[in-house]
Write an enzyme that holds these catalytic residues in place. Structure first.
Site, short mmCIF file in Angstrom:
data_model
loop_
_atom_site.label_atom_id
_atom_site.label_comp_id
_atom_site.label_asym_id
_atom_site.label_seq_id
_atom_site.Cartn_x
_atom_site.Cartn_y
_atom_site.Cartn_z
N SER A 1 -46.76 -19.29 34.49
CA SER A 1 -48.03 -20.15 34.79
C SER A 1 -48.03 -21.36 34.09
CB SER A 1 -49.42 -19.37 34.47
OG SER A 1 -49.41 -19.19 33.21
N LYS A 2 -48.72 -22.45 34.82
CA LYS A 2 -48.78 -23.80 34.35
C LYS A 2 -49.64 -23.89 33.06
CE LYS A 2 -50.54 -27.61 36.68
NZ LYS A 2 -51.41 -27.99 38.21
#
Length: 477
Positions: A254-255
RNA sequence: GACCCCUUCGUCUAGUGGACUAGGACUCCAGAUUUUCAUUCUGGCAACAGGGGUUCGAUUCCCCUAGGGGUCGCCA
Protein backbone atom coordinates in the site's frame (compact mmCIF):
# COMPACT_ATOMS: atom_id res chain seq x y z
CA UNK A 1 2.61 -23.33 -27.16
CA UNK A 2 -0.96 -22.46 -26.30
CA UNK A 3 -2.96 -21.22 -29.26
CA UNK A 4 -5.32 -18.26 -29.50
CA UNK A 5 -3.92 -16.56 -26.47
CA UNK A 6 -5.49 -13.16 -25.89
CA UNK A 7 -4.84 -11.53 -22.56
CA UNK A 8 -5.50 -8.13 -21.17
CA UNK A 9 -4.26 -5.68 -18.60
CA UNK A 10 -7.25 -3.70 -17.42
CA UNK A 11 -6.32 -0.97 -14.98
CA UNK A 12 -8.59 1.77 -13.79
CA UNK A 13 -7.11 5.18 -14.47
CA UNK A 14 -6.67 6.40 -10.94
CA UNK A 15 -3.35 8.13 -11.36
CA UNK A 16 -0.32 5.97 -11.93
CA UNK A 17 0.94 2.46 -12.63
CA UNK A 18 1.13 0.50 -9.40
CA UNK A 19 3.92 -2.03 -8.82
CA UNK A 20 1.32 -4.75 -8.54
CA UNK A 21 -0.15 -3.56 -11.82
CA UNK A 22 3.26 -3.64 -13.41
CA UNK A 23 3.64 -7.27 -12.46
CA UNK A 24 0.20 -8.23 -13.73
CA UNK A 25 0.97 -6.40 -16.97
CA UNK A 26 4.36 -8.07 -17.25
CA UNK A 27 3.03 -11.58 -16.75
CA UNK A 28 0.28 -10.90 -19.25
CA UNK A 29 2.77 -9.54 -21.72
CA UNK A 30 5.26 -12.38 -21.26
CA UNK A 31 2.53 -14.97 -21.55
CA UNK A 32 1.13 -13.39 -24.72
CA UNK A 33 4.51 -13.01 -26.39
CA UNK A 34 5.60 -16.50 -25.50
CA UNK A 35 2.47 -17.99 -27.02
CA UNK A 36 2.34 -15.75 -29.99
CA UNK A 37 -0.83 -14.22 -28.66
CA UNK A 38 -2.16 -10.72 -28.24
CA UNK A 39 -1.81 -8.40 -25.29
CA UNK A 40 -4.61 -5.90 -24.89
CA UNK A 41 -4.77 -2.78 -22.78
CA UNK A 42 -8.26 -1.89 -21.66
CA UNK A 43 -9.11 1.10 -19.54
CA UNK A 44 -11.67 0.39 -16.83
CA UNK A 45 -13.00 3.88 -16.31
CA UNK A 46 -16.46 3.07 -15.01
CA UNK A 47 -16.02 4.91 -11.75
CA UNK A 48 -16.73 8.54 -12.51
CA UNK A 49 -15.81 9.63 -9.00
CA UNK A 50 -12.29 8.33 -9.20
CA UNK A 51 -11.28 9.57 -12.62
CA UNK A 52 -7.97 11.36 -12.63
CA UNK A 53 -6.93 13.68 -15.39
CA UNK A 54 -3.96 12.44 -17.40
CA UNK A 55 -3.99 9.06 -15.71
CA UNK A 56 -4.35 7.12 -18.94
CA UNK A 57 -1.45 8.91 -20.60
CA UNK A 58 0.59 8.27 -17.50
CA UNK A 59 -0.27 4.58 -17.46
CA UNK A 60 0.53 4.17 -21.11
CA UNK A 61 3.83 5.93 -20.83
CA UNK A 62 4.87 3.99 -17.74
CA UNK A 63 4.18 0.74 -19.54
CA UNK A 64 6.07 1.98 -22.54
CA UNK A 65 9.23 2.94 -20.67
CA UNK A 66 9.15 -0.40 -18.91
CA UNK A 67 9.19 -2.06 -22.30
CA UNK A 68 5.70 -3.50 -22.14
CA UNK A 69 3.91 -2.83 -25.38
CA UNK A 70 0.35 -3.75 -26.17
CA UNK A 71 -1.19 -4.91 -29.42
CA UNK A 72 -4.61 -3.40 -28.98
CA UNK A 73 -5.77 -0.55 -26.81
CA UNK A 74 -5.94 3.23 -26.44
CA UNK A 75 -4.22 5.17 -29.25
CA UNK A 76 -3.48 1.95 -31.14
CA UNK A 77 -7.07 0.78 -31.51
CA UNK A 78 -7.85 -2.72 -32.69
CA UNK A 79 -10.60 -4.98 -33.90
CA UNK A 80 -12.43 -5.21 -30.60
CA UNK A 81 -12.59 -1.60 -29.51
CA UNK A 82 -13.35 0.82 -28.12
CA UNK A 83 -10.90 0.04 -25.35
CA UNK A 84 -12.31 2.53 -22.88
CA UNK A 85 -15.22 1.13 -20.93
CA UNK A 86 -16.78 4.56 -20.69
CA UNK A 87 -17.26 4.36 -24.44
CA UNK A 88 -19.03 1.02 -24.30
CA UNK A 89 -22.06 1.98 -22.22
CA UNK A 90 -24.57 0.97 -24.92
CA UNK A 91 -23.06 -2.46 -25.12
CA UNK A 92 -23.34 -3.03 -21.39
CA UNK A 93 -26.90 -1.73 -21.30
CA UNK A 94 -27.92 -4.21 -23.96
CA UNK A 95 -26.52 -7.14 -22.01
CA UNK A 96 -28.00 -5.91 -18.77
CA UNK A 97 -31.45 -5.73 -20.37
CA UNK A 98 -30.94 -9.25 -21.60
CA UNK A 99 -30.24 -10.40 -18.04
CA UNK A 100 -33.33 -8.65 -16.71
CA UNK A 101 -35.44 -10.21 -19.40
CA UNK A 102 -34.14 -13.67 -18.62
CA UNK A 103 -34.77 -13.14 -14.93
CA UNK A 104 -31.09 -13.20 -14.00
CA UNK A 105 -31.10 -9.60 -12.88
CA UNK A 106 -33.58 -7.20 -11.31
CA UNK A 107 -34.16 -3.53 -10.64
CA UNK A 108 -33.40 -2.33 -7.15
CA UNK A 109 -34.63 0.99 -5.82
CA UNK A 110 -33.15 0.78 -2.36
CA UNK A 111 -31.30 3.90 -1.39
CA UNK A 112 -27.81 4.03 -0.07
CA UNK A 113 -29.23 4.91 3.34
CA UNK A 114 -31.49 1.88 3.43
CA UNK A 115 -28.59 -0.31 2.47
CA UNK A 116 -26.39 1.20 5.13
CA UNK A 117 -29.01 0.47 7.75
CA UNK A 118 -29.27 -3.11 6.61
CA UNK A 119 -25.51 -3.48 6.76
CA UNK A 120 -25.35 -2.02 10.21
CA UNK A 121 -27.97 -4.54 11.28
CA UNK A 122 -26.00 -7.42 9.86
CA UNK A 123 -22.87 -6.06 11.48
CA UNK A 124 -24.60 -6.25 14.86
CA UNK A 125 -25.31 -9.92 14.35
CA UNK A 126 -21.74 -10.32 13.06
CA UNK A 127 -23.09 -11.95 9.98
CA UNK A 128 -22.12 -11.93 6.37
CA UNK A 129 -24.25 -9.22 4.78
CA UNK A 130 -26.49 -10.12 1.93
CA UNK A 131 -29.08 -7.94 0.31
CA UNK A 132 -32.50 -9.25 1.31
CA UNK A 133 -33.93 -8.98 -2.21
CA UNK A 134 -36.85 -6.87 -1.16
CA UNK A 135 -36.91 -5.20 -4.57
CA UNK A 136 -36.95 -8.55 -6.29
CA UNK A 137 -40.40 -9.05 -4.79
CA UNK A 138 -41.76 -5.92 -6.49
CA UNK A 139 -44.45 -6.58 -9.06
CA UNK A 140 -44.05 -5.63 -12.67
CA UNK A 141 -46.48 -2.79 -12.15
CA UNK A 142 -44.68 -1.45 -9.11
CA UNK A 143 -41.40 -1.48 -10.95
CA UNK A 144 -42.90 0.28 -13.94
CA UNK A 145 -44.46 2.91 -11.70
CA UNK A 146 -41.17 3.67 -10.01
CA UNK A 147 -39.38 3.75 -13.34
CA UNK A 148 -42.01 6.12 -14.74
CA UNK A 149 -41.71 8.30 -11.69
CA UNK A 150 -38.03 8.61 -12.44
CA UNK A 151 -36.88 6.98 -9.23
CA UNK A 152 -33.21 6.23 -9.26
CA UNK A 153 -32.34 2.55 -9.50
CA UNK A 154 -29.58 0.04 -9.85
CA UNK A 155 -29.67 -3.40 -11.40
CA UNK A 156 -28.62 -6.42 -9.38
CA UNK A 157 -27.55 -9.83 -10.49
CA UNK A 158 -29.76 -12.51 -9.02
CA UNK A 159 -27.48 -15.22 -7.76
CA UNK A 160 -28.85 -18.76 -7.36
CA UNK A 161 -30.21 -19.69 -3.92
CA UNK A 162 -28.24 -22.86 -3.51
CA UNK A 163 -25.00 -23.70 -5.14
CA UNK A 164 -21.35 -24.36 -4.55
CA UNK A 165 -19.27 -22.70 -7.23
CA UNK A 166 -16.23 -24.78 -8.01
CA UNK A 167 -13.75 -23.55 -10.52
CA UNK A 168 -10.22 -24.19 -11.60
CA UNK A 169 -7.57 -21.58 -11.14
CA UNK A 170 -4.29 -22.08 -12.96
CA UNK A 171 -2.31 -20.97 -9.93
CA UNK A 172 -4.45 -22.26 -7.08
CA UNK A 173 -6.06 -25.34 -8.52
CA UNK A 174 -9.64 -26.13 -7.58
CA UNK A 175 -11.39 -23.45 -5.55
CA UNK A 176 -14.89 -23.77 -4.08
CA UNK A 177 -17.10 -20.99 -2.85
CA UNK A 178 -20.63 -21.33 -1.49
CA UNK A 179 -23.12 -18.96 -3.10
CA UNK A 180 -24.32 -18.16 0.43
CA UNK A 181 -21.22 -16.03 0.67
CA UNK A 182 -22.03 -14.17 -2.52
CA UNK A 183 -24.27 -11.13 -2.59
CA UNK A 184 -26.60 -10.06 -5.40
CA UNK A 185 -24.02 -7.82 -6.95
CA UNK A 186 -24.98 -4.45 -8.34
CA UNK A 187 -24.10 -4.62 -12.02
CA UNK A 188 -25.54 -1.32 -13.15
CA UNK A 189 -25.06 1.75 -11.00
CA UNK A 190 -27.60 4.52 -10.66
CA UNK A 191 -25.44 6.79 -12.80
CA UNK A 192 -25.91 4.42 -15.74
CA UNK A 193 -22.41 2.98 -15.57
CA UNK A 194 -21.88 -0.73 -15.09
CA UNK A 195 -19.75 -2.03 -12.24
CA UNK A 196 -16.49 -3.85 -12.82
CA UNK A 197 -18.13 -7.25 -12.54
CA UNK A 198 -20.46 -6.81 -15.48
CA UNK A 199 -18.19 -4.71 -17.63
CA UNK A 200 -15.16 -6.96 -17.26
CA UNK A 201 -17.10 -10.11 -18.07
CA UNK A 202 -18.80 -8.61 -21.10
CA UNK A 203 -15.57 -7.13 -22.40
CA UNK A 204 -13.48 -10.19 -21.75
CA UNK A 205 -15.95 -12.22 -23.74
CA UNK A 206 -16.36 -9.72 -26.55
CA UNK A 207 -12.61 -9.20 -26.75
CA UNK A 208 -12.10 -12.96 -26.81
CA UNK A 209 -9.86 -13.00 -23.75
CA UNK A 210 -8.48 -16.47 -23.11
CA UNK A 211 -6.76 -16.01 -19.75
CA UNK A 212 -7.60 -13.55 -17.02
CA UNK A 213 -4.56 -12.62 -14.93
CA UNK A 214 -5.52 -10.59 -11.89
CA UNK A 215 -4.65 -10.16 -8.23
CA UNK A 216 -5.79 -12.60 -5.59
CA UNK A 217 -8.18 -10.00 -4.21
CA UNK A 218 -10.55 -11.03 -6.99
CA UNK A 219 -10.71 -14.66 -6.04
CA UNK A 220 -13.81 -14.41 -3.90
CA UNK A 221 -15.81 -12.54 -6.50
CA UNK A 222 -15.04 -15.03 -9.24
CA UNK A 223 -18.36 -16.90 -8.70
CA UNK A 224 -20.21 -13.75 -9.76
CA UNK A 225 -18.22 -13.68 -12.93
CA UNK A 226 -18.65 -17.34 -13.65
CA UNK A 227 -22.36 -17.01 -13.09
CA UNK A 228 -22.52 -14.12 -15.55
CA UNK A 229 -20.79 -16.20 -18.19
CA UNK A 230 -23.39 -18.90 -17.62
CA UNK A 231 -26.31 -16.51 -17.85
CA UNK A 232 -25.09 -15.37 -21.22
CA UNK A 233 -24.21 -18.88 -22.32
CA UNK A 234 -20.57 -18.00 -22.74
CA UNK A 235 -17.44 -19.98 -21.92
CA UNK A 236 -15.40 -18.46 -19.13
CA UNK A 237 -11.70 -17.78 -19.61
CA UNK A 238 -8.92 -19.49 -17.70
CA UNK A 239 -8.49 -17.90 -14.30
CA UNK A 240 -5.04 -16.94 -13.11
CA UNK A 241 -5.15 -15.34 -9.69
CA UNK A 242 -1.76 -13.95 -8.80
CA UNK A 243 -0.40 -13.79 -5.27
CA UNK A 244 -0.28 -10.33 -3.75
CA UNK A 245 2.77 -8.14 -3.36
CA UNK A 246 3.14 -7.32 0.31
CA UNK A 247 4.41 -4.61 2.64
CA UNK A 248 7.01 -5.60 5.19
CA UNK A 249 4.22 -6.37 7.67
CA UNK A 250 2.69 -8.76 5.10
CA UNK A 251 -0.35 -6.66 4.38
CA UNK A 252 -1.27 -5.88 0.78
CA UNK A 253 1.29 -3.47 -0.70
CA UNK A 254 0.00 0.00 0.00
CA UNK A 255 0.77 3.60 -0.63
CA UNK A 256 0.86 4.34 3.08
CA UNK A 257 3.66 1.90 3.77
CA UNK A 258 5.62 1.88 0.54
CA UNK A 259 6.29 3.70 -2.66
CA UNK A 260 3.96 1.92 -5.00
CA UNK A 261 4.09 3.94 -8.21
CA UNK A 262 6.38 2.72 -10.95
CA UNK A 263 7.15 6.30 -11.90
CA UNK A 264 8.46 6.97 -8.39
CA UNK A 265 11.08 4.28 -8.80
CA UNK A 266 11.92 5.62 -12.21
CA UNK A 267 12.22 9.14 -10.83
CA UNK A 268 14.44 7.86 -8.08
CA UNK A 269 16.65 6.55 -10.83
CA UNK A 270 16.53 2.81 -10.42
CA UNK A 271 17.61 0.82 -13.41
CA UNK A 272 14.44 -0.07 -15.26
CA UNK A 273 15.62 -3.44 -16.51
CA UNK A 274 16.42 -4.23 -12.90
CA UNK A 275 12.94 -3.13 -11.85
CA UNK A 276 11.35 -5.43 -14.40
CA UNK A 277 13.63 -8.29 -13.46
CA UNK A 278 12.98 -7.74 -9.79
CA UNK A 279 9.22 -7.48 -10.11
CA UNK A 280 9.12 -10.58 -12.32
CA UNK A 281 10.74 -12.56 -9.54
CA UNK A 282 8.15 -11.53 -6.98
CA UNK A 283 5.96 -14.57 -7.09
CA UNK A 284 7.52 -16.36 -10.00
CA UNK A 285 10.78 -18.21 -10.38
CA UNK A 286 12.13 -20.57 -13.02
CA UNK A 287 13.58 -23.93 -11.99
CA UNK A 288 17.19 -22.88 -12.14
CA UNK A 289 19.10 -20.89 -9.55
CA UNK A 290 19.57 -17.92 -11.81
CA UNK A 291 18.26 -14.47 -10.83
CA UNK A 292 19.16 -12.15 -13.65
CA UNK A 293 16.80 -12.16 -16.61
CA UNK A 294 16.36 -9.84 -19.54
CA UNK A 295 12.86 -9.18 -20.81
CA UNK A 296 13.41 -11.67 -23.63
CA UNK A 297 14.49 -14.30 -21.16
CA UNK A 298 11.47 -13.63 -18.98
CA UNK A 299 9.25 -14.08 -22.02
CA UNK A 300 10.97 -17.31 -22.85
CA UNK A 301 11.00 -18.75 -19.35
CA UNK A 302 7.71 -17.57 -17.91
CA UNK A 303 5.18 -20.19 -17.00
CA UNK A 304 2.00 -20.05 -14.96
CA UNK A 305 2.86 -23.38 -13.33
CA UNK A 306 5.82 -21.72 -11.68
CA UNK A 307 3.86 -18.84 -10.20
CA UNK A 308 3.76 -19.07 -6.41
CA UNK A 309 0.61 -19.18 -4.35
CA UNK A 310 1.87 -17.21 -1.37
CA UNK A 311 2.26 -13.44 -1.34
CA UNK A 312 5.70 -11.88 -1.69
CA UNK A 313 7.14 -9.12 0.46
CA UNK A 314 8.61 -6.26 -1.52
CA UNK A 315 12.25 -6.00 -0.47
CA UNK A 316 13.84 -2.73 -1.52
CA UNK A 317 17.33 -3.88 -0.55
CA UNK A 318 17.28 -6.56 -3.19
CA UNK A 319 15.99 -4.14 -5.81
CA UNK A 320 18.91 -1.89 -4.96
CA UNK A 321 21.36 -4.72 -5.39
CA UNK A 322 19.82 -5.64 -8.69
CA UNK A 323 19.83 -2.07 -9.89
CA UNK A 324 23.58 -1.87 -9.11
CA UNK A 325 24.18 -5.10 -10.98
CA UNK A 326 22.37 -3.81 -14.02
CA UNK A 327 24.16 -0.48 -14.11
CA UNK A 328 27.48 -2.29 -14.10
CA UNK A 329 26.61 -4.87 -16.67
CA UNK A 330 24.24 -3.28 -19.13
CA UNK A 331 25.24 -1.75 -22.38
CA UNK A 332 27.45 1.30 -21.78
CA UNK A 333 25.70 3.52 -24.27
CA UNK A 334 22.29 2.90 -22.69
CA UNK A 335 23.60 3.89 -19.28
CA UNK A 336 25.25 6.93 -20.82
CA UNK A 337 21.99 7.95 -22.46
CA UNK A 338 20.08 7.44 -19.24
CA UNK A 339 22.60 9.55 -17.33
CA UNK A 340 22.49 12.46 -19.73
CA UNK A 341 19.70 14.38 -18.05
CA UNK A 342 21.57 14.19 -14.75
CA UNK A 343 24.53 15.94 -16.32
CA UNK A 344 22.31 18.53 -17.89
CA UNK A 345 20.73 19.17 -14.52
CA UNK A 346 24.16 19.52 -12.95
CA UNK A 347 25.29 21.86 -15.69
CA UNK A 348 28.21 19.71 -16.77
CA UNK A 349 29.42 20.01 -20.35
CA UNK A 350 29.62 16.52 -21.81
CA UNK A 351 30.20 17.48 -25.42
CA UNK A 352 33.39 15.42 -25.47
CA UNK A 353 31.60 12.14 -26.04
CA UNK A 354 34.64 9.88 -25.78
CA UNK A 355 35.48 11.29 -22.42
CA UNK A 356 31.85 11.11 -21.36
CA UNK A 357 31.76 7.40 -22.09
CA UNK A 358 35.00 6.85 -20.17
CA UNK A 359 33.57 8.71 -17.21
CA UNK A 360 30.31 6.79 -17.27
CA UNK A 361 32.07 3.48 -17.61
CA UNK A 362 33.90 4.11 -14.36
CA UNK A 363 31.19 5.96 -12.44
CA UNK A 364 28.57 3.27 -13.17
CA UNK A 365 30.52 0.92 -10.92
CA UNK A 366 29.54 2.95 -7.92
CA UNK A 367 25.86 3.67 -8.34
CA UNK A 368 22.56 2.20 -7.24
CA UNK A 369 20.40 4.91 -8.77
CA UNK A 370 21.23 7.09 -11.73
CA UNK A 371 21.20 10.38 -9.79
CA UNK A 372 24.28 9.14 -7.94
CA UNK A 373 26.25 9.23 -11.16
CA UNK A 374 27.14 12.91 -10.76
CA UNK A 375 28.97 12.56 -7.46
CA UNK A 376 31.13 9.92 -9.09
CA UNK A 377 31.66 11.86 -12.30
CA UNK A 378 31.86 15.58 -11.66
CA UNK A 379 35.49 15.48 -10.52
CA UNK A 380 36.58 14.41 -13.96
CA UNK A 381 35.17 17.64 -15.32
CA UNK A 382 36.09 20.15 -12.68
CA UNK A 383 37.64 20.10 -9.26
CA UNK A 384 35.62 21.65 -6.47
CA UNK A 385 36.99 23.35 -3.39
CA UNK A 386 38.97 21.02 -1.18
CA UNK A 387 37.83 20.46 2.35
CA UNK A 388 39.98 22.30 4.84
CA UNK A 389 41.76 19.30 6.25
CA UNK A 390 42.39 17.96 2.76
CA UNK A 391 43.83 21.29 1.66
CA UNK A 392 46.17 21.26 4.62
CA UNK A 393 47.23 17.75 3.85
CA UNK A 394 47.93 18.67 0.26
CA UNK A 395 50.10 21.56 1.33
CA UNK A 396 52.32 19.70 3.73
CA UNK A 397 55.89 18.99 2.83
CA UNK A 398 55.61 15.27 2.21
CA UNK A 399 52.65 15.74 -0.10
CA UNK A 400 54.42 18.41 -2.08
CA UNK A 401 57.45 16.14 -2.44
CA UNK A 402 55.25 13.40 -3.82
CA UNK A 403 53.50 15.73 -6.25
CA UNK A 404 56.69 17.30 -7.54
CA UNK A 405 58.27 13.93 -8.06
CA UNK A 406 55.24 12.38 -9.74
CA UNK A 407 54.59 15.30 -12.04
CA UNK A 408 57.91 14.50 -13.61
CA UNK A 409 57.70 10.73 -13.26
CA UNK A 410 54.37 10.49 -15.05
CA UNK A 411 55.32 12.93 -17.77
CA UNK A 412 56.02 11.11 -20.99
CA UNK A 413 55.88 11.49 -24.74
CA UNK A 414 53.53 8.58 -25.19
CA UNK A 415 50.32 7.68 -23.52
CA UNK A 416 51.16 5.30 -20.72
CA UNK A 417 49.57 1.89 -20.50
CA UNK A 418 48.14 0.78 -17.14
CA UNK A 419 51.12 -1.51 -16.63
CA UNK A 420 53.63 1.20 -17.41
CA UNK A 421 51.85 3.57 -15.11
CA UNK A 422 51.83 1.06 -12.30
CA UNK A 423 55.50 0.35 -12.80
CA UNK A 424 56.36 4.02 -12.67
CA UNK A 425 54.29 4.42 -9.54
CA UNK A 426 55.92 1.52 -7.76
CA UNK A 427 59.42 2.62 -8.62
CA UNK A 428 58.66 6.16 -7.56
CA UNK A 429 57.39 5.02 -4.19
CA UNK A 430 60.76 3.42 -3.56
CA UNK A 431 62.73 6.40 -4.77
CA UNK A 432 60.75 9.04 -2.86
CA UNK A 433 60.58 6.91 0.23
CA UNK A 434 56.99 7.84 0.92
CA UNK A 435 54.37 5.12 0.67
CA UNK A 436 50.84 4.05 1.42
CA UNK A 437 48.29 6.65 2.30
CA UNK A 438 50.89 9.42 2.47
CA UNK A 439 51.73 8.76 -1.11
CA UNK A 440 48.37 8.12 -2.69
CA UNK A 441 46.19 10.49 -0.71
CA UNK A 442 47.79 13.72 -1.94
CA UNK A 443 47.96 12.37 -5.43
CA UNK A 444 44.27 11.58 -5.41
CA UNK A 445 43.44 14.95 -3.88
CA UNK A 446 45.31 16.65 -6.69
CA UNK A 447 43.69 14.52 -9.34
CA UNK A 448 40.09 14.12 -8.26
CA UNK A 449 39.74 16.31 -5.22
CA UNK A 450 39.08 13.48 -2.81
CA UNK A 451 41.05 10.89 -0.96
CA UNK A 452 39.10 7.89 -2.15
CA UNK A 453 38.30 6.78 -5.64
CA UNK A 454 39.52 4.79 -8.60
CA UNK A 455 43.11 3.65 -9.07
CA UNK A 456 45.73 5.69 -10.92
CA UNK A 457 45.46 3.95 -14.29
CA UNK A 458 41.70 4.46 -14.27
CA UNK A 459 42.00 8.16 -13.51
CA UNK A 460 44.76 8.53 -16.11
CA UNK A 461 42.62 6.82 -18.68
CA UNK A 462 39.62 9.00 -18.02
CA UNK A 463 41.39 12.36 -17.77
CA UNK A 464 43.87 11.72 -20.52
CA UNK A 465 47.59 12.28 -20.31
CA UNK A 466 47.57 16.10 -20.48
CA UNK A 467 44.89 16.76 -17.92
CA UNK A 468 46.35 14.14 -15.61
CA UNK A 469 49.75 15.87 -15.49
CA UNK A 470 48.22 19.32 -15.37
CA UNK A 471 46.18 18.54 -12.32
CA UNK A 472 49.21 17.27 -10.47
CA UNK A 473 51.19 20.34 -11.45
CA UNK A 474 48.40 22.64 -10.41
CA UNK A 475 48.50 21.26 -6.89
CA UNK A 476 52.18 22.09 -6.52
CA UNK A 477 52.82 25.25 -4.53
C1' G B 1 -17.27 -12.24 12.67
C1' A B 2 -18.32 -15.34 8.10
C1' C B 3 -16.09 -17.36 3.90
C1' C B 4 -11.88 -18.17 0.72
C1' C B 5 -6.63 -18.46 0.03
C1' C B 6 -1.77 -19.16 1.93
C1' U B 7 2.51 -21.12 5.32
C1' U B 8 10.79 -23.58 3.57
C1' C B 9 16.46 -19.03 6.41
C1' G B 10 14.97 -11.78 8.32
C1' U B 11 13.47 -11.22 2.72
C1' C B 12 12.88 -13.43 -2.54
C1' U B 13 12.97 -18.51 -3.45
C1' A B 14 14.74 -24.18 -5.09
C1' G B 15 12.64 -28.52 -3.59
C1' U B 16 6.56 -32.58 -6.44
C1' G B 17 8.25 -39.61 -1.02
C1' G B 18 14.51 -41.70 -0.43
C1' A B 19 20.05 -37.92 -4.23
C1' C B 20 18.47 -33.05 2.04
C1' U B 21 24.07 -32.85 6.46
C1' A B 22 17.27 -28.77 3.08
C1' G B 23 20.24 -25.64 -2.31
C1' G B 24 20.66 -20.47 -4.51
C1' A B 25 20.13 -15.03 -4.11
C1' C B 26 19.73 -10.41 -1.11
C1' U B 27 21.04 -8.61 3.76
C1' C B 28 24.52 -9.30 7.79
C1' C B 29 29.39 -11.08 9.80
C1' A B 30 34.59 -12.81 9.12
C1' G B 31 38.89 -13.43 6.07
C1' A B 32 41.69 -12.69 1.38
C1' U B 33 42.90 -9.44 -2.83
C1' U B 34 43.40 -3.98 -3.76
C1' U B 35 47.67 2.19 -2.29
C1' U B 36 42.15 4.10 -0.77
C1' C B 37 36.69 3.68 -1.59
C1' A B 38 33.89 0.51 -4.41
C1' U B 39 34.44 -4.14 -6.67
C1' U B 40 35.98 -9.28 -6.68
C1' C B 41 36.93 -13.94 -4.15
C1' U B 42 36.48 -17.41 0.03
C1' G B 43 33.97 -18.77 4.30
C1' G B 44 30.08 -18.16 8.03
C1' C B 45 25.19 -17.14 10.61
C1' A B 46 20.23 -18.36 9.35
C1' A B 47 14.34 -22.02 7.59
C1' C B 48 10.74 -26.97 6.39
C1' A B 49 4.67 -23.12 11.92
C1' G B 50 2.86 -27.14 15.54
C1' G B 51 0.42 -31.85 16.27
C1' G B 52 -1.54 -36.23 14.40
C1' G B 53 -1.83 -39.78 10.59
C1' U B 54 -0.43 -42.64 5.64
C1' U B 55 4.34 -45.03 4.43
C1' C B 56 9.97 -49.14 5.28
C1' G B 57 10.77 -43.72 4.72
C1' A B 58 8.02 -37.46 4.85
C1' U B 59 9.85 -30.52 3.45
C1' U B 60 7.09 -33.29 -0.14
C1' C B 61 0.45 -36.90 0.55
C1' C B 62 -4.08 -36.50 4.15
C1' C B 63 -6.42 -34.38 8.67
C1' C B 64 -6.54 -30.98 12.73
C1' U B 65 -4.66 -26.66 15.21
C1' A B 66 -2.14 -22.13 14.98
C1' G B 67 -0.54 -17.95 12.36
C1' G B 68 -0.81 -14.63 8.17
C1' G B 69 -3.46 -12.56 4.16
C1' G B 70 -7.76 -11.50 1.05
C1' U B 71 -13.03 -10.62 0.42
C1' C B 72 -17.58 -9.14 2.57
C1' G B 73 -19.05 -1.15 -1.67
C1' C B 74 -23.88 1.84 -6.62
C1' C B 75 -14.24 1.07 -5.97
C1' A B 76 -11.57 -1.52 -9.15
Amino acid sequence: MITDVRVRFAPSPTGYLHLGGLRVALYNYAFAKQNNGKFILRIEDTDQARLVEGAVENLVSSLEVMGITYDEGPEKGGEYGPYFQSQRLDIYRKYIDELIEKGHAYYCFCTKETLDEMRAEAQKEKNFFKYDRRCHRLTKEEIQAKLDAGEPYVVRLKMPDERIFTFNDLVRGEVSIDVKQVDDQVILKSDGFPTYHLAAVVDDHLMKISHVFRGEEWLSSTPKHIFLYECFGWTPPQWVHLPLILNKDKSKLSKRKNDVAVETYLEKGYNKEALINFIALLGWHPAEDRELFTMDEIIKEFSIERVNKAGAVFDLTKLEWMSRMYFRSSNLQSVADYAKTQFEKAGIDISDNDKYLRVIDKAREYITTIDQIIEHSEMYYSLGELEEKDAEMLDNEESQTVLKFMAKAYDSENVLSPDELNDITKESIKEVGIKGKKFYFPLRLALIGKGHGPDMPAIYHILGKEEFINRIKKAIK
